[in-house]
Design a protein around this motif. Structure first.
Motif, short mmCIF file in Angstrom:
data_model
loop_
_atom_site.label_atom_id
_atom_site.label_comp_id
_atom_site.label_asym_id
_atom_site.label_seq_id
_atom_site.Cartn_x
_atom_site.Cartn_y
_atom_site.Cartn_z
N ALA A 1 0.81 -1.21 0.00
CA ALA A 1 0.00 0.00 0.00
C ALA A 1 0.85 1.27 0.00
O ALA A 1 0.30 2.38 -0.05
N ALA A 2 2.15 1.12 0.04
CA ALA A 2 3.05 2.28 0.11
C ALA A 2 3.01 3.07 -1.20
O ALA A 2 2.73 2.53 -2.27
N GLY A 3 3.27 4.37 -1.08
CA GLY A 3 3.36 5.22 -2.25
C GLY A 3 2.02 5.67 -2.81
O GLY A 3 1.98 6.25 -3.89
N ARG A 4 0.94 5.44 -2.09
CA ARG A 4 -0.39 5.82 -2.56
C ARG A 4 -0.98 6.98 -1.78
O ARG A 4 -2.15 7.31 -1.94
N GLY A 5 -0.19 7.57 -0.87
CA GLY A 5 -0.68 8.69 -0.07
C GLY A 5 -1.46 8.27 1.16
O GLY A 5 -2.03 9.12 1.85
N HIS B 1 10.00 11.17 6.22
CA HIS B 1 10.29 12.62 6.24
C HIS B 1 9.25 13.36 5.41
O HIS B 1 8.75 14.41 5.83
N ALA B 2 8.90 12.82 4.25
CA ALA B 2 7.93 13.47 3.37
C ALA B 2 6.55 13.50 4.02
O ALA B 2 5.86 14.53 3.98
#
Length: 167
Positions: free
Chosen positions: A101-105, A139-140
């Motif tokens: 599920a990473a990278g989908r906000g 961090h983001a």
């Protein structure tokens, strides 16, 4: 041209006893992925999971912590977003999102939701967080959700950055 209907967005839920099995599956499936960027929980965590889950629920009932899970289709847990060490209007934020599920906000959205709950439902005024220097994704997320760097920290001996947010 029409766009296909998207799947239902994962729902943020306060941790409950019936989340135990799905939460253990989430932790087991993502153990190596998490250990690449944060300290591993260790074998005892998995061996004693049921007792640990009951202890977390007891801490939550006392108001010392607030544990949340991000629940997707089929009651699959896709993430955890927690507020721990609640005291004097402040808490420590921690979160982890499944590799698939990473990278989908999802982390950014869930952290925003927990920050809103911290201020409105839990009466908190300040949050702290920390991440290792090499965890660009965290961090983001922290920066996108309004956290500001407050200095260097060590996380289990690994250099990192501490963050703070005034609610």
């Amino acid at each position: 041209m029409s766009t296909p209907a998207s799947a239902t967005a994962p729902e943020l839920q306060l941790l409950r006893p019936d989340h135990a099995s799905a939460l253990l599956s989430f932790e087991e499936a993502n153990r190596a992925y998490f250990a690449a960027s944060i300290p591993d929980r260790g074998d005892a965590y998995f061996r004693d999971f049921d007792a640990r889950h009951r202890a977390l629920l007891a801490e939550q009932a006392e108001g010392a912590c607030y544990f949340h899970v991000l629940v997707g289709e089929g009651d699959e847990i896709l993430g955890r977003i927690n507020l721990v060490d609640v005291a004097d209007g402040a808490a420590e934020l921690g979160y982890r999102i499944a590799q698939k599920a990473a990278g989908r906000g999802l982390a950014t959205r869930a952290v925003r939701q927990v920050c809103d709950l911290a201020a409105t439902a839990y009466g908190l005024t300040r949050l702290r967080a920390a991440t290792t220097h090499d965890n660009a994704g965290s961090h983001a997320v922290l920066t996108r959700t309004g956290f500001v760097p407050v200095g260097d920290v060590r996380l289990d001996g690994v250099p990192g950055t501490g963050y703070a947010l005034t609610l």
